[in-house]
Every structure is written in C-alpha cells, then in structure tokens.
Design a protein around this motif. Sequence first.
Motif, PDB file in Angstrom:
ATOM      1  N   GLU A  97       0.819  -1.209   0.000  1.00 22.74           N
ATOM      2  CA  GLU A  97       0.000   0.000   0.000  1.00 22.74           C
ATOM      3  C   GLU A  97       0.858   1.267   0.000  1.00 22.74           C
ATOM      4  OE1 GLU A  97      -0.348  -2.591   2.039  1.00 22.74           O
ATOM      5  OE2 GLU A  97      -2.367  -3.362   1.645  1.00 22.74           O
ATOM      6  N   VAL A  98       1.885   1.281   0.831  1.00 23.57           N
ATOM      7  CA  VAL A  98       2.778   2.443   0.890  1.00 23.57           C
ATOM      8  C   VAL A  98       3.522   2.594  -0.432  1.00 23.57           C
ATOM      9  CG1 VAL A  98       4.873   3.349   1.984  1.00 23.57           C
ATOM     10  CG2 VAL A  98       3.021   2.430   3.404  1.00 23.57           C
ATOM     11  N   ALA A  99       4.003   1.483  -0.963  1.00 27.03           N
ATOM     12  CA  ALA A  99       4.781   1.532  -2.202  1.00 27.03           C
ATOM     13  C   ALA A  99       3.957   2.050  -3.371  1.00 27.03           C
ATOM     14  CB  ALA A  99       5.340   0.146  -2.512  1.00 27.03           C
ATOM     15  N   ILE A 100       2.713   1.579  -3.497  1.00 30.39           N
ATOM     16  CA  ILE A 100       1.939   2.003  -4.662  1.00 30.39           C
ATOM     17  C   ILE A 100       1.514   3.463  -4.544  1.00 30.39           C
ATOM     18  CG2 ILE A 100      -0.380   1.257  -3.928  1.00 30.39           C
ATOM     19  CD1 ILE A 100       1.265   1.077  -7.455  1.00 30.39           C
ATOM     20  N   LYS A 101       1.240   3.943  -3.350  1.00 31.23           N
ATOM     21  CA  LYS A 101       0.940   5.372  -3.192  1.00 31.23           C
ATOM     22  C   LYS A 101       2.142   6.214  -3.605  1.00 31.23           C
ATOM     23  CE  LYS A 101      -2.421   4.936   0.582  1.00 31.23           C
ATOM     24  NZ  LYS A 101      -2.631   5.189   2.018  1.00 31.23           N
ATOM     25  N   ARG A 102       3.328   5.788  -3.204  1.00 28.33           N
ATOM     26  CA  ARG A 102       4.563   6.498  -3.571  1.00 28.33           C
ATOM     27  C   ARG A 102       4.749   6.510  -5.084  1.00 28.33           C
ATOM     28  NH1 ARG A 102       8.319   2.869  -1.696  1.00 28.33           N
ATOM     29  NH2 ARG A 102       8.400   1.989  -3.777  1.00 28.33           N
ATOM     30  N   GLU A 103       4.592   5.344  -5.707  1.00 26.94           N
ATOM     31  CA  GLU A 103       4.802   5.241  -7.149  1.00 26.94           C
ATOM     32  C   GLU A 103       3.791   6.069  -7.931  1.00 26.94           C
ATOM     33  OE1 GLU A 103       7.307   3.859  -8.801  1.00 26.94           O
ATOM     34  OE2 GLU A 103       8.253   3.244  -6.917  1.00 26.94           O
ATOM     35  N   VAL A 104       2.532   6.042  -7.504  1.00 27.16           N
ATOM     36  CA  VAL A 104       1.506   6.821  -8.203  1.00 27.16           C
ATOM     37  C   VAL A 104       1.845   8.306  -8.162  1.00 27.16           C
ATOM     38  CG1 VAL A 104      -0.907   7.572  -8.097  1.00 27.16           C
ATOM     39  CG2 VAL A 104      -0.349   5.136  -7.950  1.00 27.16           C
ATOM     40  N   GLU A 105       2.267   8.793  -6.993  1.00 26.30           N
ATOM     41  CA  GLU A 105       2.601  10.214  -6.896  1.00 26.30           C
ATOM     42  C   GLU A 105       3.817  10.560  -7.745  1.00 26.30           C
ATOM     43  OE1 GLU A 105       3.574  13.647  -3.568  1.00 26.30           O
ATOM     44  OE2 GLU A 105       2.379  11.905  -2.982  1.00 26.30           O
ATOM     45  N   GLU A 106       4.846   9.712  -7.701  1.00 30.00           N
ATOM     46  CA  GLU A 106       6.052   9.972  -8.496  1.00 30.00           C
ATOM     47  C   GLU A 106       5.749   9.957  -9.991  1.00 30.00           C
ATOM     48  OE1 GLU A 106       8.955   7.041  -7.437  1.00 30.00           O
ATOM     49  OE2 GLU A 106       9.279   7.860  -5.428  1.00 30.00           O
ATOM     50  N   GLU A 107       4.954   8.987 -10.422  1.00 28.09           N
ATOM     51  CA  GLU A 107       4.753   8.781 -11.856  1.00 28.09           C
ATOM     52  C   GLU A 107       3.659   9.659 -12.447  1.00 28.09           C
ATOM     53  OE1 GLU A 107       4.284   4.606 -12.631  1.00 28.09           O
ATOM     54  OE2 GLU A 107       6.330   4.151 -11.993  1.00 28.09           O
ATOM     55  N   THR A 108       2.560   9.879 -11.695  1.00 32.28           N
ATOM     56  CA  THR A 108       1.426  10.618 -12.259  1.00 32.28           C
ATOM     57  C   THR A 108       1.198  11.976 -11.620  1.00 32.28           C
ATOM     58  OG1 THR A 108      -0.259   9.785 -10.721  1.00 32.28           O
ATOM     59  CG2 THR A 108       0.263   8.406 -12.656  1.00 32.28           C
ATOM     60  N   GLY A 109       1.723  12.193 -10.425  1.00 30.67           N
ATOM     61  CA  GLY A 109       1.491  13.456  -9.722  1.00 30.67           C
ATOM     62  C   GLY A 109       0.260  13.451  -8.847  1.00 30.67           C
ATOM     63  N   PHE A 110      -0.486  12.336  -8.791  1.00 25.07           N
ATOM     64  CA  PHE A 110      -1.678  12.259  -7.947  1.00 25.07           C
ATOM     65  C   PHE A 110      -1.314  11.701  -6.571  1.00 25.07           C
ATOM     66  CE2 PHE A 110      -3.590  12.417 -12.130  1.00 25.07           C
ATOM     67  CZ  PHE A 110      -4.711  13.210 -11.935  1.00 25.07           C
ATOM     68  N   ARG A 111      -1.742  12.394  -5.524  1.00 24.84           N
ATOM     69  CA  ARG A 111      -1.506  11.939  -4.151  1.00 24.84           C
ATOM     70  C   ARG A 111      -2.769  11.239  -3.649  1.00 24.84           C
ATOM     71  NH1 ARG A 111       0.957  16.329  -0.683  1.00 24.84           N
ATOM     72  NH2 ARG A 111       2.801  15.608  -1.812  1.00 24.84           N
ATOM     73  N   LEU A 112      -2.625   9.964  -3.311  1.00 26.14           N
ATOM     74  CA  LEU A 112      -3.766   9.154  -2.893  1.00 26.14           C
ATOM     75  C   LEU A 112      -3.762   8.932  -1.389  1.00 26.14           C
ATOM     76  CD1 LEU A 112      -3.619   6.368  -5.643  1.00 26.14           C
ATOM     77  CD2 LEU A 112      -5.070   8.412  -5.604  1.00 26.14           C
ATOM     78  N   GLU A 113      -4.939   9.036  -0.790  1.00 23.58           N
ATOM     79  CA  GLU A 113      -5.117   8.677   0.616  1.00 23.58           C
ATOM     80  C   GLU A 113      -5.597   7.233   0.736  1.00 23.58           C
ATOM     81  OE1 GLU A 113      -4.276  10.523   3.204  1.00 23.58           O
ATOM     82  OE2 GLU A 113      -3.625  12.150   1.868  1.00 23.58           O
ATOM     83  N   GLN A 114      -6.493   6.833  -0.171  1.00 23.52           N
ATOM     84  CA  GLN A 114      -7.109   5.513  -0.106  1.00 23.52           C
ATOM     85  C   GLN A 114      -6.793   4.725  -1.376  1.00 23.52           C
ATOM     86  OE1 GLN A 114      -9.072   4.381   2.466  1.00 23.52           O
ATOM     87  NE2 GLN A 114      -8.773   6.253   3.626  1.00 23.52           N
ATOM     88  N   VAL A 115      -6.416   3.463  -1.200  1.00 21.23           N
ATOM     89  CA  VAL A 115      -6.284   2.528  -2.318  1.00 21.23           C
ATOM     90  C   VAL A 115      -6.995   1.242  -1.911  1.00 21.23           C
ATOM     91  CG1 VAL A 115      -4.102   3.502  -3.139  1.00 21.23           C
ATOM     92  CG2 VAL A 115      -4.056   1.608  -1.508  1.00 21.23           C
ATOM     93  N   ARG A 116      -7.450   0.480  -2.901  1.00 22.71           N
ATOM     94  CA  ARG A 116      -8.128  -0.781  -2.606  1.00 22.71           C
ATOM     95  C   ARG A 116      -7.417  -1.926  -3.302  1.00 22.71           C
ATOM     96  NH1 ARG A 116     -12.674  -3.540  -4.867  1.00 22.71           N
ATOM     97  NH2 ARG A 116     -13.115  -1.785  -6.242  1.00 22.71           N
ATOM     98  N   LYS A 117      -6.974  -2.901  -2.498  1.00 25.08           N
ATOM     99  CA  LYS A 117      -6.288  -4.067  -3.064  1.00 25.08           C
ATOM    100  C   LYS A 117      -7.322  -5.011  -3.650  1.00 25.08           C
ATOM    101  CE  LYS A 117      -2.703  -7.368  -2.358  1.00 25.08           C
ATOM    102  NZ  LYS A 117      -1.802  -7.988  -1.418  1.00 25.08           N
ATOM    103  N   ILE A 118      -7.022  -5.545  -4.840  1.00 23.22           N
ATOM    104  CA  ILE A 118      -7.974  -6.445  -5.483  1.00 23.22           C
ATOM    105  C   ILE A 118      -7.444  -7.866  -5.647  1.00 23.22           C
ATOM    106  CG2 ILE A 118      -9.339  -4.639  -6.572  1.00 23.22           C
ATOM    107  CD1 ILE A 118      -7.684  -5.040  -9.121  1.00 23.22           C
ATOM    108  N   PHE A 119      -6.148  -8.060  -5.889  1.00 15.51           N
ATOM    109  CA  PHE A 119      -5.578  -9.407  -5.954  1.00 15.51           C
ATOM    110  C   PHE A 119      -4.066  -9.328  -6.099  1.00 15.51           C
ATOM    111  CE2 PHE A 119      -7.267  -8.480 -10.282  1.00 15.51           C
ATOM    112  CZ  PHE A 119      -6.091  -8.449 -11.005  1.00 15.51           C
ATOM    113  N   ASP A 120      -3.411 -10.496  -6.042  1.00 17.73           N
ATOM    114  CA  ASP A 120      -1.971 -10.640  -6.290  1.00 17.73           C
ATOM    115  C   ASP A 120      -1.786 -11.582  -7.479  1.00 17.73           C
ATOM    116  OD1 ASP A 120      -1.359  -9.221  -3.905  1.00 17.73           O
ATOM    117  OD2 ASP A 120      -1.454 -11.068  -2.745  1.00 17.73           O
ATOM    118  N   ALA A 121      -0.676 -11.416  -8.207  1.00 15.86           N
ATOM    119  CA  ALA A 121      -0.422 -12.312  -9.337  1.00 15.86           C
ATOM    120  C   ALA A 121       1.067 -12.411  -9.625  1.00 15.86           C
ATOM    121  CB  ALA A 121      -1.156 -11.821 -10.580  1.00 15.86           C
TER     122      ALA A 121
END
Length: 197
Positions: A97-121
């Motif tokens: 969760e922490v990693a994907i919030k970091r990556e989204v902000e770095e790559e797209t500029g959007f800062r997220l408070e909430q994310v929802r996990k859907i699966f692993d693969a």
Amino acid sequence: MSTNNSRVNITKTEVLSDDWYTLNKVTFDFQKKDGTWETQSREAYDRGNGATLLLYSRVKQTVVLIRQFRLPTYVNGNPTGMLIESCAGLLDEDSPEVAIKREVEEETGFRLEQVRKIFDAYMSPGSVTEMIHFFVAEYTDGMRVSEGGGHASEQENIEVLEIPFAQALEMMNTGEIKDGKTIMLLQYASIHNLLRI
C-alpha cells in the motif's frame, strides 16, 4: 528463496548476474508424482515484488495511465519501445500500500489517501520471482500535486495519459495497450463495473 516444500530440495544456487537485478541458477531435487526424485536446474530472475494500480474517475469516466520506454519490448519487436501501462513499481521494503501510493505520486502526480487491493499475481512464473500486488483507486483533479513523470535519477521519462475508459478498452483490442498488468486492471474495471463502457 523459499525452501519449505517437502517435494523440493534446493542443492545449489549460483549468481549468474547481479547488475540491474539478480539472476540465479538454481539446482534442486524435485519429487515427482510417482515418488521418485529428479535433479533439475532453472534460472530465476529476482527483482523483488511490486505493486500496480489503476487510477480511475467515475465522474469523468477516465483512467490515468503512463507511457514509457521499455527496452525488452524494443528488442522483441516493439518498434518504438514505448509501452502504455498502469502505474507500478517495486516495493523497496515498503508495504504494498505504501509503495503504490509512492509510485503513483512519483509517476502521475496524484496523491492518494485511499487505495483498494484487489488481488496478487505472478506475472512470469517460469522465469521471474516477482509477485505483483494489484490495486485500484478513484481520483479527482484536486488530488494532483505535481506533473508526475517519475524520477530523473531513476532514468524515468514518463508521459502521463488521461484516457476515456471506453477508449482504453478499445486500445487493448487494437494492440495499442499490450502490457499484461494494465490489461488485467482494465478488465477488472470492466467486469466489476467501476466505469461504464
């Protein structure tokens, strides 16, 4: 590497390359269905685990994707080497969760408070150890805190794309979107009615 399967006994691990990530040659004994043991060896590329996320807007009926150069696709026939993808990155010892919030902000500029996990693969289990954690998150324009684009120190030259959802689905059909994780996320959004088609 995990060695807790009683049907597998790793006998030797050799490092073949430790440049960008680690390529190991693993020799192991494997117990077959008939109870006999067989010695095998495989190469396994270890780059750590990762996370990916589909940013979507119900209000605008859009998704945010990125475009960047991917050398392996270039050497395998992608004429420009550019690939349209969902945001993604390695965990780097953070929680998914922490990693994907970091990556989204770095790559797209959007800062997220909430994310929802859907699966692993596992995306390429025949040769790569990586498991990817998949997420979705809704965005609004007010969540944008920068232009994104990735880190220059990581040699990321990322273009941020905001695409109508229906167009993104069509881009899968035409082959303009060929990235596996992105296709899985777009299909998830379609199946679960996150957005309209």
